[in-house]
Scaffold this motif. Structure first.
Motif, PDB file in Angstrom:
ATOM      1  N   ALA A  89      50.969  14.278   3.268  1.00 43.74           N
ATOM      2  CA  ALA A  89      50.511  15.642   3.888  1.00 43.74           C
ATOM      3  C   ALA A  89      51.293  16.685   3.543  1.00 43.74           C
ATOM      4  N   ALA A  90      52.851  16.301   3.352  1.00 42.21           N
ATOM      5  CA  ALA A  90      53.643  17.575   3.161  1.00 42.21           C
ATOM      6  C   ALA A  90      53.749  17.572   1.535  1.00 42.21           C
ATOM      7  N   LEU A  91      53.190  16.749   0.774  1.00 38.76           N
ATOM      8  CA  LEU A  91      53.457  17.314  -0.671  1.00 38.76           C
ATOM      9  C   LEU A  91      52.496  18.369  -1.057  1.00 38.76           C
ATOM     10  N   PRO A  92      53.002  19.006  -2.451  1.00 37.90           N
ATOM     11  CA  PRO A  92      52.380  20.267  -2.695  1.00 37.90           C
ATOM     12  C   PRO A  92      51.031  20.055  -3.069  1.00 37.90           C
ATOM     13  N   LYS A  93      50.184  20.607  -2.951  1.00 36.42           N
ATOM     14  CA  LYS A  93      48.608  20.517  -3.163  1.00 36.42           C
ATOM     15  C   LYS A  93      47.984  21.917  -3.344  1.00 36.42           C
ATOM     16  N   ILE A  94      46.733  21.847  -4.093  1.00 38.60           N
ATOM     17  CA  ILE A  94      46.216  23.053  -4.457  1.00 38.60           C
ATOM     18  C   ILE A  94      45.308  23.668  -3.302  1.00 38.60           C
ATOM     19  N   GLU A  95      45.094  24.952  -3.201  1.00 33.53           N
ATOM     20  CA  GLU A  95      44.437  25.474  -2.018  1.00 33.53           C
ATOM     21  C   GLU A  95      42.893  25.157  -2.066  1.00 33.53           C
ATOM     22  N   MET A  96      42.421  24.908  -0.886  1.00 40.29           N
ATOM     23  CA  MET A  96      41.015  24.786  -0.621  1.00 40.29           C
ATOM     24  C   MET A  96      40.113  25.965  -1.427  1.00 40.29           C
ATOM     25  N   SER A  97      40.733  27.246  -1.204  1.00 46.32           N
ATOM     26  CA  SER A  97      39.886  28.288  -1.821  1.00 46.32           C
ATOM     27  C   SER A  97      39.932  28.489  -3.284  1.00 46.32           C
ATOM     28  N   ARG A 107      34.011   3.520  -9.490  1.00 44.37           N
ATOM     29  CA  ARG A 107      32.968   4.459  -8.907  1.00 44.37           C
ATOM     30  C   ARG A 107      32.298   5.374 -10.129  1.00 44.37           C
ATOM     31  N   PRO A 108      31.232   5.586 -10.090  1.00 48.86           N
ATOM     32  CA  PRO A 108      30.565   6.337 -10.868  1.00 48.86           C
ATOM     33  C   PRO A 108      30.567   8.029 -10.576  1.00 48.86           C
ATOM     34  N   LEU A 109      30.416   8.791 -11.508  1.00 52.80           N
ATOM     35  CA  LEU A 109      30.279  10.277 -11.491  1.00 52.80           C
ATOM     36  C   LEU A 109      28.949  11.038 -11.139  1.00 52.80           C
ATOM     37  N   ARG A 110      28.740  11.283  -9.783  1.00 53.05           N
ATOM     38  CA  ARG A 110      27.509  11.668  -9.578  1.00 53.05           C
ATOM     39  C   ARG A 110      27.350  13.234  -9.059  1.00 53.05           C
ATOM     40  N   ASP A 111      28.541  13.662  -8.353  1.00 54.20           N
ATOM     41  CA  ASP A 111      28.457  14.954  -7.730  1.00 54.20           C
ATOM     42  C   ASP A 111      29.520  16.107  -8.619  1.00 54.20           C
ATOM     43  N   LEU A 112      29.434  17.208  -8.708  1.00 52.65           N
ATOM     44  CA  LEU A 112      30.224  18.038  -9.152  1.00 52.65           C
ATOM     45  C   LEU A 112      30.253  19.384  -8.105  1.00 52.65           C
ATOM     46  N   ARG A 113      31.219  19.930  -7.761  1.00 49.58           N
ATOM     47  CA  ARG A 113      31.567  21.340  -7.268  1.00 49.58           C
ATOM     48  C   ARG A 113      32.050  22.003  -8.049  1.00 49.58           C
ATOM     49  N   ILE A 114      31.541  23.165  -8.423  1.00 50.22           N
ATOM     50  CA  ILE A 114      32.025  24.337  -9.231  1.00 50.22           C
ATOM     51  C   ILE A 114      32.370  25.285  -8.350  1.00 50.22           C
ATOM     52  N   SER A 115      33.636  25.764  -8.417  1.00 47.14           N
ATOM     53  CA  SER A 115      34.245  26.941  -7.737  1.00 47.14           C
ATOM     54  C   SER A 115      34.079  28.105  -8.700  1.00 47.14           C
ATOM     55  N   ILE A 116      33.450  29.053  -8.412  1.00 50.87           N
ATOM     56  CA  ILE A 116      33.139  30.329  -9.315  1.00 50.87           C
ATOM     57  C   ILE A 116      34.161  31.420  -9.175  1.00 50.87           C
ATOM     58  N   THR A 117      34.724  31.371  -8.047  1.00 53.05           N
ATOM     59  CA  THR A 117      35.729  32.519  -7.764  1.00 53.05           C
ATOM     60  C   THR A 117      36.879  32.039  -6.680  1.00 53.05           C
ATOM     61  N   ARG A 172      39.157  35.520   5.613  1.00 44.46           N
ATOM     62  CA  ARG A 172      40.584  34.986   5.607  1.00 44.46           C
ATOM     63  C   ARG A 172      40.593  33.896   6.701  1.00 44.46           C
ATOM     64  N   CYS A 173      39.701  32.700   6.517  1.00 39.54           N
ATOM     65  CA  CYS A 173      39.771  31.724   7.686  1.00 39.54           C
ATOM     66  C   CYS A 173      41.096  31.233   7.677  1.00 39.54           C
ATOM     67  N   VAL A 174      41.405  30.855   8.903  1.00 39.68           N
ATOM     68  CA  VAL A 174      43.016  30.468   9.424  1.00 39.68           C
ATOM     69  C   VAL A 174      43.176  29.275   8.848  1.00 39.68           C
ATOM     70  N   TYR A 175      42.308  28.365   8.536  1.00 41.20           N
ATOM     71  CA  TYR A 175      42.528  27.050   8.204  1.00 41.20           C
ATOM     72  C   TYR A 175      42.465  27.059   6.523  1.00 41.20           C
ATOM     73  N   CYS A 176      42.184  28.116   6.051  1.00 42.84           N
ATOM     74  CA  CYS A 176      41.898  28.119   4.652  1.00 42.84           C
ATOM     75  C   CYS A 176      42.628  28.812   3.740  1.00 42.84           C
TER      76      CYS A 176
END
Ligand SMILES: C[S@@+](CC[C@H](N)C(=O)[O-])C[C@H]1O[C@@H](n2cnc3c(N)ncnc32)[C@H](O)[C@@H]1O
Ligand code: SF4
Length: 332
Positions: free
Chosen positions: A320-328, A8-18, A24-28
Protein backbone atom coordinates in the motif's frame (compact mmCIF):
# COMPACT_ATOMS: atom_id res chain seq x y z
CA UNK A 1 -8.65 -12.68 -28.82
CA UNK A 2 -5.83 -12.82 -26.30
CA UNK A 3 -6.15 -14.08 -22.74
CA UNK A 4 -3.64 -12.83 -20.20
CA UNK A 5 -1.17 -15.11 -18.41
CA UNK A 6 -3.79 -15.90 -15.75
CA UNK A 7 -6.38 -16.85 -18.38
CA UNK A 8 -8.41 -13.65 -18.16
CA UNK A 9 -9.93 -12.21 -21.35
CA UNK A 10 -10.05 -8.47 -22.17
CA UNK A 11 -13.67 -7.29 -21.91
CA UNK A 12 -13.85 -3.82 -20.34
CA UNK A 13 -12.03 -0.62 -21.08
CA UNK A 14 -12.06 2.59 -19.05
CA UNK A 15 -10.94 5.65 -20.94
CA UNK A 16 -9.90 8.70 -18.98
CA UNK A 17 -10.40 11.75 -21.20
CA UNK A 18 -8.96 14.38 -18.85
CA UNK A 19 -6.95 14.45 -15.64
CA UNK A 20 -8.65 17.70 -14.60
CA UNK A 21 -11.60 17.99 -12.28
CA UNK A 22 -13.95 20.63 -10.90
CA UNK A 23 -14.02 18.79 -7.52
CA UNK A 24 -11.23 18.10 -5.04
CA UNK A 25 -12.63 14.98 -3.33
CA UNK A 26 -10.57 14.32 -0.23
CA UNK A 27 -9.98 10.66 -1.12
CA UNK A 28 -9.00 11.39 -4.73
CA UNK A 29 -7.52 14.85 -5.45
CA UNK A 30 -6.88 16.40 -2.05
CA UNK A 31 -6.65 20.18 -2.34
CA UNK A 32 -3.35 20.47 -0.49
CA UNK A 33 -1.76 18.41 -3.26
CA UNK A 34 -3.85 19.26 -6.33
CA UNK A 35 -4.27 22.97 -5.63
CA UNK A 36 -3.71 25.58 -8.30
CA UNK A 37 -0.10 24.72 -8.95
CA UNK A 38 -0.59 21.07 -9.75
CA UNK A 39 0.83 20.12 -13.14
CA UNK A 40 -2.01 18.76 -15.22
CA UNK A 41 -1.32 17.27 -18.64
CA UNK A 42 -0.74 19.86 -21.38
CA UNK A 43 -3.46 19.87 -24.03
CA UNK A 44 -1.21 18.54 -26.80
CA UNK A 45 -0.53 15.45 -24.68
CA UNK A 46 -4.19 14.46 -24.51
CA UNK A 47 -5.48 11.96 -27.02
CA UNK A 48 -7.72 13.69 -29.56
CA UNK A 49 -11.24 12.33 -30.07
CA UNK A 50 -10.11 10.82 -33.39
CA UNK A 51 -7.28 9.00 -31.61
CA UNK A 52 -9.60 7.79 -28.84
CA UNK A 53 -12.03 6.41 -31.42
CA UNK A 54 -9.24 4.59 -33.26
CA UNK A 55 -7.92 3.10 -30.06
CA UNK A 56 -11.42 2.13 -28.91
CA UNK A 57 -11.97 0.22 -32.15
CA UNK A 58 -8.63 -1.56 -31.71
CA UNK A 59 -9.62 -2.57 -28.18
CA UNK A 60 -12.97 -3.86 -29.43
CA UNK A 61 -11.07 -5.95 -31.98
CA UNK A 62 -9.26 -7.48 -28.96
CA UNK A 63 -12.51 -8.44 -27.21
CA UNK A 64 -13.69 -5.30 -25.41
CA UNK A 65 -17.49 -5.20 -25.09
CA UNK A 66 -17.92 -2.33 -22.68
CA UNK A 67 -16.32 1.13 -22.56
CA UNK A 68 -16.63 3.53 -19.66
CA UNK A 69 -15.62 7.18 -20.17
CA UNK A 70 -14.10 8.68 -17.06
CA UNK A 71 -11.46 11.14 -15.82
CA UNK A 72 -10.75 13.42 -13.85
CA UNK A 73 -14.20 14.74 -14.54
CA UNK A 74 -15.15 13.72 -18.09
CA UNK A 75 -17.87 16.37 -18.47
CA UNK A 76 -15.31 19.18 -18.15
CA UNK A 77 -13.71 18.13 -21.43
CA UNK A 78 -15.09 20.36 -24.17
CA UNK A 79 -17.54 18.78 -26.60
CA UNK A 80 -17.56 15.40 -24.83
CA UNK A 81 -20.88 14.70 -26.61
CA UNK A 82 -19.10 14.47 -29.95
CA UNK A 83 -16.77 11.80 -28.54
CA UNK A 84 -19.80 9.87 -27.27
CA UNK A 85 -21.37 10.14 -30.73
CA UNK A 86 -18.22 8.69 -32.35
CA UNK A 87 -18.01 5.78 -29.90
CA UNK A 88 -21.73 5.08 -30.10
CA UNK A 89 -21.19 4.20 -33.77
CA UNK A 90 -19.15 1.13 -32.76
CA UNK A 91 -21.31 -1.99 -33.13
CA UNK A 92 -22.67 -3.78 -30.05
CA UNK A 93 -20.67 -1.66 -27.61
CA UNK A 94 -22.01 -1.01 -24.12
CA UNK A 95 -21.07 2.66 -23.69
CA UNK A 96 -21.26 4.36 -20.32
CA UNK A 97 -19.72 7.23 -18.39
CA UNK A 98 -18.84 8.03 -14.77
CA UNK A 99 -19.31 11.61 -13.59
CA UNK A 100 -19.43 13.62 -10.38
CA UNK A 101 -22.76 14.97 -11.67
CA UNK A 102 -21.91 18.66 -11.35
CA UNK A 103 -22.53 19.35 -15.05
CA UNK A 104 -24.99 16.52 -15.65
CA UNK A 105 -28.21 18.54 -15.48
CA UNK A 106 -26.94 20.65 -18.38
CA UNK A 107 -25.52 17.76 -20.42
CA UNK A 108 -27.75 14.71 -19.83
CA UNK A 109 -30.05 15.25 -22.80
CA UNK A 110 -27.16 15.87 -25.24
CA UNK A 111 -25.28 12.81 -23.96
CA UNK A 112 -28.31 10.61 -24.39
CA UNK A 113 -28.94 11.95 -27.89
CA UNK A 114 -25.28 11.31 -28.75
CA UNK A 115 -25.81 7.63 -27.92
CA UNK A 116 -24.72 7.19 -24.30
CA UNK A 117 -26.42 4.05 -22.94
CA UNK A 118 -26.13 4.54 -19.16
CA UNK A 119 -24.49 6.78 -16.60
CA UNK A 120 -22.87 6.35 -13.19
CA UNK A 121 -22.96 9.33 -10.84
CA UNK A 122 -20.66 9.56 -7.83
CA UNK A 123 -22.44 10.83 -4.73
CA UNK A 124 -20.94 10.24 -1.32
CA UNK A 125 -23.52 11.78 0.98
CA UNK A 126 -26.99 13.31 0.98
CA UNK A 127 -26.02 15.57 3.84
CA UNK A 128 -25.14 18.92 2.29
CA UNK A 129 -22.41 19.78 4.79
CA UNK A 130 -20.77 16.35 4.52
CA UNK A 131 -21.02 16.45 0.72
CA UNK A 132 -19.47 19.91 0.48
CA UNK A 133 -16.66 18.79 2.79
CA UNK A 134 -15.97 15.67 0.72
CA UNK A 135 -15.87 17.44 -2.68
CA UNK A 136 -13.95 20.27 -0.96
CA UNK A 137 -15.10 22.93 -3.44
CA UNK A 138 -18.30 23.68 -1.52
CA UNK A 139 -20.50 22.14 -4.22
CA UNK A 140 -24.12 21.67 -3.06
CA UNK A 141 -25.57 18.16 -3.09
CA UNK A 142 -28.87 19.33 -4.59
CA UNK A 143 -27.24 20.10 -7.92
CA UNK A 144 -25.96 16.54 -8.20
CA UNK A 145 -29.43 15.23 -7.31
CA UNK A 146 -30.81 17.49 -10.06
CA UNK A 147 -28.25 15.97 -12.44
CA UNK A 148 -29.44 12.46 -11.52
CA UNK A 149 -33.05 13.48 -12.16
CA UNK A 150 -32.08 15.05 -15.49
CA UNK A 151 -30.28 11.86 -16.56
CA UNK A 152 -33.27 9.70 -15.62
CA UNK A 153 -35.58 12.19 -17.36
CA UNK A 154 -33.47 11.91 -20.51
CA UNK A 155 -33.94 8.12 -20.39
CA UNK A 156 -30.50 7.14 -19.08
CA UNK A 157 -30.42 4.29 -16.54
CA UNK A 158 -28.50 5.59 -13.49
CA UNK A 159 -26.13 3.97 -11.01
CA UNK A 160 -24.96 5.93 -7.99
CA UNK A 161 -21.43 5.28 -6.65
CA UNK A 162 -20.67 5.97 -3.00
CA UNK A 163 -17.15 5.88 -1.54
CA UNK A 164 -17.28 5.62 2.23
CA UNK A 165 -14.57 6.99 4.46
CA UNK A 166 -14.73 5.96 8.11
CA UNK A 167 -15.85 8.80 10.36
CA UNK A 168 -16.55 11.12 7.41
CA UNK A 169 -19.69 9.84 5.68
CA UNK A 170 -20.32 6.32 7.00
CA UNK A 171 -23.21 7.63 9.10
CA UNK A 172 -25.14 8.37 5.88
CA UNK A 173 -25.52 4.80 4.56
CA UNK A 174 -29.17 4.39 5.54
CA UNK A 175 -30.17 7.85 4.28
CA UNK A 176 -28.74 6.97 0.87
CA UNK A 177 -30.48 3.59 0.87
CA UNK A 178 -33.79 5.18 1.84
CA UNK A 179 -33.51 7.94 -0.78
CA UNK A 180 -32.73 5.64 -3.71
CA UNK A 181 -34.94 2.66 -2.79
CA UNK A 182 -37.77 2.42 -5.26
CA UNK A 183 -36.28 4.91 -7.74
CA UNK A 184 -34.81 2.27 -10.07
CA UNK A 185 -31.33 3.80 -9.57
CA UNK A 186 -28.82 1.23 -8.31
CA UNK A 187 -26.79 2.40 -5.35
CA UNK A 188 -23.25 0.97 -5.18
CA UNK A 189 -20.90 1.25 -2.25
CA UNK A 190 -17.21 1.15 -3.12
CA UNK A 191 -14.55 0.44 -0.54
CA UNK A 192 -12.07 3.26 -0.20
CA UNK A 193 -8.91 2.09 -1.98
CA UNK A 194 -5.21 2.82 -1.67
CA UNK A 195 -4.99 4.29 -5.18
CA UNK A 196 -2.35 6.97 -5.71
CA UNK A 197 -0.19 8.29 -2.91
CA UNK A 198 -1.76 11.66 -2.16
CA UNK A 199 -4.85 10.67 -0.19
CA UNK A 200 -3.01 9.30 2.88
CA UNK A 201 -5.01 6.06 2.73
CA UNK A 202 -5.09 3.91 5.86
CA UNK A 203 -6.82 0.55 6.32
CA UNK A 204 -8.67 2.05 9.29
CA UNK A 205 -10.45 4.48 6.91
CA UNK A 206 -12.04 1.61 4.98
CA UNK A 207 -15.65 0.70 5.74
CA UNK A 208 -15.92 -3.00 4.80
CA UNK A 209 -18.64 -3.92 2.30
CA UNK A 210 -19.97 -6.56 4.71
CA UNK A 211 -20.68 -3.82 7.23
CA UNK A 212 -22.60 -1.80 4.63
CA UNK A 213 -24.74 -4.82 3.75
CA UNK A 214 -25.49 -5.64 7.39
CA UNK A 215 -26.34 -2.00 8.17
CA UNK A 216 -28.84 -1.80 5.31
CA UNK A 217 -30.15 -5.34 5.83
CA UNK A 218 -31.02 -4.59 9.47
CA UNK A 219 -33.39 -1.82 8.37
CA UNK A 220 -34.40 -2.89 4.84
CA UNK A 221 -33.93 -6.69 4.51
CA UNK A 222 -31.74 -7.79 1.59
CA UNK A 223 -31.14 -11.03 -0.31
CA UNK A 224 -28.24 -11.85 -2.66
CA UNK A 225 -28.56 -11.70 -6.46
CA UNK A 226 -26.49 -13.93 -8.76
CA UNK A 227 -23.76 -12.10 -10.73
CA UNK A 228 -24.91 -11.14 -14.24
CA UNK A 229 -21.58 -11.99 -15.92
CA UNK A 230 -17.98 -13.04 -15.26
CA UNK A 231 -15.92 -10.18 -13.94
CA UNK A 232 -18.85 -8.24 -12.48
CA UNK A 233 -17.11 -6.33 -9.72
CA UNK A 234 -20.17 -5.40 -7.70
CA UNK A 235 -21.76 -8.05 -5.49
CA UNK A 236 -25.45 -7.51 -5.94
CA UNK A 237 -28.20 -7.54 -3.33
CA UNK A 238 -31.92 -6.84 -3.71
CA UNK A 239 -34.47 -5.54 -1.25
CA UNK A 240 -36.73 -8.38 -0.17
CA UNK A 241 -39.73 -6.05 -0.50
CA UNK A 242 -39.00 -5.47 -4.20
CA UNK A 243 -37.76 -1.87 -3.87
CA UNK A 244 -34.74 -2.51 -6.12
CA UNK A 245 -31.08 -3.43 -5.87
CA UNK A 246 -27.83 -2.29 -4.32
CA UNK A 247 -24.25 -3.36 -5.05
CA UNK A 248 -21.08 -3.46 -2.99
CA UNK A 249 -17.59 -3.36 -4.44
CA UNK A 250 -15.30 -4.97 -1.88
CA UNK A 251 -12.03 -4.30 -3.67
CA UNK A 252 -10.05 -4.17 -0.42
CA UNK A 253 -11.66 -6.77 1.84
CA UNK A 254 -12.63 -9.31 -0.86
CA UNK A 255 -10.42 -8.68 -3.90
CA UNK A 256 -11.60 -9.96 -7.27
CA UNK A 257 -8.40 -9.96 -9.36
CA UNK A 258 -9.05 -13.53 -10.53
CA UNK A 259 -11.97 -12.30 -12.63
CA UNK A 260 -10.58 -8.91 -13.66
CA UNK A 261 -11.11 -8.36 -17.38
CA UNK A 262 -10.45 -4.62 -17.34
CA UNK A 263 -7.93 -2.36 -19.04
CA UNK A 264 -7.49 1.36 -18.50
CA UNK A 265 -6.39 4.03 -20.94
CA UNK A 266 -5.11 7.30 -19.51
CA UNK A 267 -5.92 10.68 -21.04
CA UNK A 268 -2.47 10.77 -22.64
CA UNK A 269 -2.88 7.32 -24.14
CA UNK A 270 -1.06 5.04 -21.73
CA UNK A 271 -2.50 1.57 -21.31
CA UNK A 272 -2.61 0.26 -17.73
CA UNK A 273 -3.52 -3.36 -17.07
CA UNK A 274 -4.24 -2.77 -13.37
CA UNK A 275 -5.59 0.12 -11.31
CA UNK A 276 -2.50 -0.24 -9.15
CA UNK A 277 0.06 -0.46 -11.94
CA UNK A 278 3.05 1.83 -11.72
CA UNK A 279 3.88 1.87 -15.42
CA UNK A 280 1.69 2.24 -18.50
CA UNK A 281 2.30 1.27 -22.12
CA UNK A 282 2.44 4.24 -24.47
CA UNK A 283 -0.23 3.66 -27.12
CA UNK A 284 -0.27 7.32 -28.15
CA UNK A 285 3.25 6.88 -29.49
CA UNK A 286 2.10 3.85 -31.48
CA UNK A 287 -0.82 5.84 -32.94
CA UNK A 288 1.24 8.96 -33.68
CA UNK A 289 4.04 6.91 -35.24
CA UNK A 290 1.60 5.99 -37.99
CA UNK A 291 0.77 2.39 -37.04
CA UNK A 292 -1.81 0.60 -39.20
CA UNK A 293 -5.02 -0.68 -37.60
CA UNK A 294 -3.54 -4.20 -37.54
CA UNK A 295 -0.37 -2.99 -35.84
CA UNK A 296 -2.37 -1.09 -33.24
CA UNK A 297 -4.55 -4.13 -32.50
CA UNK A 298 -1.46 -6.33 -32.18
CA UNK A 299 0.25 -3.86 -29.85
CA UNK A 300 -2.76 -3.98 -27.49
CA UNK A 301 -3.03 -7.77 -27.73
CA UNK A 302 0.67 -8.15 -26.96
CA UNK A 303 0.40 -6.07 -23.77
CA UNK A 304 -2.69 -7.96 -22.63
CA UNK A 305 -1.22 -11.40 -23.29
CA UNK A 306 1.74 -10.58 -20.99
CA UNK A 307 -0.50 -9.38 -18.13
CA UNK A 308 -0.01 -10.96 -14.71
CA UNK A 309 -1.42 -8.24 -12.38
CA UNK A 310 -3.30 -9.17 -9.22
CA UNK A 311 -2.36 -6.35 -6.89
CA UNK A 312 -5.43 -6.43 -4.63
CA UNK A 313 -4.93 -10.09 -3.84
CA UNK A 314 -1.33 -9.40 -2.85
CA UNK A 315 -2.01 -6.14 -0.98
CA UNK A 316 -0.23 -5.77 2.35
CA UNK A 317 0.66 -2.72 4.40
CA UNK A 318 3.99 -2.71 2.55
CA UNK A 319 2.48 -2.72 -0.96
CA UNK A 320 0.00 0.00 0.00
CA UNK A 321 2.95 2.32 0.56
CA UNK A 322 4.50 1.73 -2.89
CA UNK A 323 4.32 4.56 -5.45
CA UNK A 324 1.18 4.41 -7.60
CA UNK A 325 -0.63 6.52 -10.14
CA UNK A 326 -3.46 8.78 -9.06
CA UNK A 327 -7.14 7.86 -9.42
CA UNK A 328 -7.83 11.21 -11.11
CA UNK A 329 -5.24 10.27 -13.76
CA UNK A 330 -6.40 6.73 -14.41
CA UNK A 331 -10.10 7.26 -13.84
CA UNK A 332 -11.12 4.58 -11.34
C1 LIG B 1 -11.79 8.98 -10.29
S1 LIG B 1 -13.53 9.23 -10.47
C2 LIG B 1 -13.62 9.85 -12.12
C3 LIG B 1 -15.01 10.19 -12.62
C4 LIG B 1 -15.73 11.34 -11.93
N1 LIG B 1 -14.92 12.46 -11.66
C5 LIG B 1 -16.42 10.86 -10.69
O1 LIG B 1 -16.05 11.28 -9.60
O2 LIG B 1 -17.34 10.06 -10.82
C6 LIG B 1 -14.21 7.60 -10.65
C7 LIG B 1 -14.69 6.93 -9.40
O3 LIG B 1 -13.59 6.63 -8.57
C8 LIG B 1 -13.99 6.80 -7.23
N2 LIG B 1 -12.80 6.98 -6.40
C9 LIG B 1 -11.91 7.99 -6.41
N3 LIG B 1 -10.92 7.79 -5.51
C10 LIG B 1 -11.18 6.60 -4.92
C11 LIG B 1 -10.53 5.80 -3.92
N4 LIG B 1 -9.39 6.19 -3.35
N5 LIG B 1 -11.11 4.63 -3.58
C12 LIG B 1 -12.25 4.20 -4.14
N6 LIG B 1 -12.90 4.88 -5.10
C13 LIG B 1 -12.39 6.07 -5.48
C14 LIG B 1 -14.89 8.02 -7.28
O4 LIG B 1 -15.73 8.11 -6.18
C15 LIG B 1 -15.65 7.76 -8.56
O5 LIG B 1 -16.83 7.03 -8.29
S1 SF4 C 1 -13.53 11.36 -7.48
FE1 SF4 C 1 -14.09 12.27 -9.43
S2 SF4 C 1 -15.01 14.21 -8.80
FE2 SF4 C 1 -13.85 13.55 -7.07
S3 SF4 C 1 -11.84 14.54 -7.32
FE3 SF4 C 1 -11.71 12.45 -8.18
S4 SF4 C 1 -12.07 12.77 -10.33
FE4 SF4 C 1 -12.87 14.59 -9.27
Amino acid sequence: MPNDRLGRPLRDLRISITDRCNFRCVYCMPKEVFGRDYQFLPRADLLTFEEIERLARAFVANGVEKIRITGGEPLVRRDVESLIARLAEIDALDLTLTTNGALLAAKAEALRKAGLRRVTVSLDSLDDDAFRAMNDVDFPVQRVLDGIDAAAGAGLPVKVNVVLKRGVNDDGILDLARYFRGTGHVLRFIEYMDVGHTNGWRMDDVVPAAEVVSTIDARFPLEPVEPAYRGEVARRWRYVDGAGEIGVIASVTQPFCGDCTRARLSAEGKLYTCLFAVRGHDLRAVVRDGASDDELESAIGAVWSRRTDRYSELRTDATAALPKIEMSYIGG
